[in-house]
Scaffold this motif. Structure first.
Motif, mmCIF file in Angstrom:
data_model
loop_
_atom_site.group_PDB
_atom_site.id
_atom_site.type_symbol
_atom_site.label_atom_id
_atom_site.label_comp_id
_atom_site.label_asym_id
_atom_site.label_seq_id
_atom_site.Cartn_x
_atom_site.Cartn_y
_atom_site.Cartn_z
ATOM 1 N N TRP A 137 -7.389 11.695 49.232
ATOM 2 C CA TRP A 137 -7.636 10.657 50.255
ATOM 3 C C TRP A 137 -9.018 10.819 50.883
ATOM 4 N N HIS A 138 -9.490 12.068 50.893
ATOM 5 C CA HIS A 138 -10.772 12.379 51.540
ATOM 6 C C HIS A 138 -11.968 11.995 50.671
ATOM 7 N N GLU A 139 -11.742 11.854 49.333
ATOM 8 C CA GLU A 139 -12.844 11.497 48.435
ATOM 9 C C GLU A 139 -12.373 10.497 47.368
ATOM 10 N N PRO A 140 -12.258 9.230 47.724
ATOM 11 C CA PRO A 140 -11.758 8.247 46.759
ATOM 12 C C PRO A 140 -12.813 7.740 45.758
ATOM 13 N N SER B 180 -9.256 25.050 49.120
ATOM 14 C CA SER B 180 -10.512 24.368 48.819
ATOM 15 C C SER B 180 -10.242 23.124 48.005
ATOM 16 N N GLU B 181 -11.049 22.134 48.242
ATOM 17 C CA GLU B 181 -11.065 21.015 47.310
ATOM 18 C C GLU B 181 -12.337 21.148 46.490
ATOM 19 N N TRP B 182 -12.341 20.606 45.266
ATOM 20 C CA TRP B 182 -13.606 20.454 44.546
ATOM 21 C C TRP B 182 -13.622 19.063 43.956
ATOM 22 N N VAL B 183 -13.064 18.859 42.738
ATOM 23 C CA VAL B 183 -13.084 17.511 42.156
ATOM 24 C C VAL B 183 -11.720 17.120 41.595
ATOM 25 N N GLY B 184 -11.352 17.735 40.469
ATOM 26 C CA GLY B 184 -10.112 17.359 39.792
ATOM 27 C C GLY B 184 -9.762 18.430 38.774
ATOM 28 N N SER C 34 -25.035 13.476 48.503
ATOM 29 C CA SER C 34 -25.699 13.221 49.795
ATOM 30 C C SER C 34 -24.937 13.799 50.988
ATOM 31 N N TYR C 35 -23.605 13.944 50.871
ATOM 32 C CA TYR C 35 -22.862 14.407 52.058
ATOM 33 C C TYR C 35 -23.143 15.863 52.421
ATOM 34 N N TYR C 36 -23.845 16.580 51.536
ATOM 35 C CA TYR C 36 -24.235 17.951 51.885
ATOM 36 C C TYR C 36 -25.305 17.967 52.989
ATOM 37 N N ILE D 223 -11.511 8.950 42.021
ATOM 38 C CA ILE D 223 -10.693 9.579 43.064
ATOM 39 C C ILE D 223 -10.386 11.026 42.684
ATOM 40 N N GLN D 224 -10.556 11.904 43.667
ATOM 41 C CA GLN D 224 -10.410 13.336 43.397
ATOM 42 C C GLN D 224 -8.992 13.813 43.703
ATOM 43 N N MET D 225 -8.772 15.099 43.478
ATOM 44 C CA MET D 225 -7.522 15.741 43.893
ATOM 45 C C MET D 225 -7.683 16.191 45.352
#
Ligand code: CA
Length: 363
Positions: free
Chosen positions: A240-243, A215-219, A100-102, A157-159
């Motif tokens: 921290w941005h995507e827990p 870039s971040e993606w997931v893990g 949804s955040y897209y 929680i992501q990287m």
């Protein structure tokens, strides 16, 4: 044995047990069949994300006895990665799978339904959807678009993501060009980062060519599938941005409402059944992926924790940014209030339960 096989007394008529199916058959034959299309925002290389969309379609097919079939398309096969919301809203698609955040440009409130920087973890956020107001508020947010949302799975929680240079202070984030969506992206922007939003399937090329600095993606699992470990050296944690990071299954409201009630229930329960499978697959494959990065890529990449001072400063920025974002629409304000209150309530319990236990077993 004899009795079980032959004598089923129904309404005074003796029938063989096997015949009950034949009795129900005329009803089944009379029921309408539905053929739906689902587009996702994922490239097929993302086996967990795209795999879950396919698993969802298979579940629905099996549970409905073939009455509701959903053909799943990856990003770009039918609709571009970021075109799915509009396509479904306009009725071109009956359903889509994305995050949804897209869609923050359409309505700021949508961002809370994926994940919030320093917000709830996946477990607490699930409780917010189903045991508090989370899902009701999500439905209210999507109603003006003619869409019915359901959480899909959470990544957990992501990287923090991949960087080409080390991050020793928040000042190092200034001037960077970083790929990141949602509220987390707005926190980076506040720190002076140039934030870009690139679909998963296009990150590697952008990073490898130096169009972006990170870039971040997931893990570990997904990020290696995208090849990000071959395009940047420093891999930071925690995310921290995507827990939590929930995906979404979304239905066009007219298409959803036109289904008989049992098929609507099958869709709803299928979305709920995806969550534990999805999180289990991510946790397992991320643990394996982490080992692979630490052994096979030793010396080529570095796995680093964000310095405590960086996290502290980002947390301050996040509190301001998230609050300001919530003031941009009446529904965002409502969602923020509900999310924040529920998080406070849940974290008090988590300190006594989850946190205390985790500390104990690591001691
Ligand atoms: Ca992410």
């Amino acid at each position: 044995m004899e009795r079980r096989r032959f004598i089923v007394k129904a309404g005074g008529v003796l029938v063989a047990a096997g015949a009950t199916a034949a009795v129900d058959a005329p009803n089944v034959i009379a029921q309408a069949k539905y053929q739906w299309r689902m587009a996702t925002s994922w490239t097929p290389a993302l086996d967990i994300l795209q795999g879950m969309a396919q698993r969802f379609a298979k579940q629905v097919d099996e549970m409905s006895g073939g009455r509701l079939k959903i053909q799943v398309y990856a990003a770009g096969e039918l609709i571009p990665a970021f075109g799915v919301f509009d396509a479904c809203s306009q009725g071109t698609l009956e359903t889509y799978n994305s995050a949804s955040y897209y869609w923050a440009g359409k309505e700021p409130a949508v961002q809370w339904f994926t994940t919030v920087p320093f917000g709830m973890d996946a477990q607490a956020q699930m409780a917010w959807y189903y045991e508090s107001d989370g899902l009701k508020l999500w439905e209210e947010t999507y109603a003006p678009f003619g869409l019915v949302p359901r959480p899909s799975g959470a990544t957990g929680i992501q990287m923090g993501g991949w960087f080409r240079k080390k991050i020793n202070s928040v000042a190092d984030l200034k001037g960077l060009k970083f790929r990141i969506p949602g509220l987390g992206g707005k926190v980076y922007a506040r720190a002076g980062t140039t934030v870009v939003l690139t679909p998963g399937g296009e990150i590697y090329t952008a990073l490898e060519r130096g169009v972006i600095d990170g870039s971040e993606w997931v893990g570990p699992h997904d990020d290696m599938k995208l090849g990000l470990h071959n395009a940047a050296k420093y891999y930071y944690y925690p995310g921290w941005h995507e827990p939590a990071t929930y995906g979404e299954f979304v239905f066009n409201k007219k298409a959803y409402d036109s289904l008989p009630i049992d098929l609507r229930h099958i869709l709803d329960y299928s979305t709920r059944a995806i969550h534990p499978a999805f999180l289990a697959e991510y946790d397992t494959k991320n643990a394996v992926g982490l080992q692979k990065l630490k052994t096979e890529y030793k010396g080529k990449i570095e796995i680093l924790q964000f310095p405590a001072a960086v996290i502290k400063e980002l947390r301050k920025l996040a509190q301001d940014v998230v609050k300001e974002e919530s003031e941009k629409s009446p529904i965002a304000k409502k969602v923020y209030a509900s999310f924040t209150k529920f998080q406070a309530q849940m974290s008090e319990w988590a300190v006594l339960a989850e946190d205390a236990y985790q500390r104990l077993i690591r001691a």
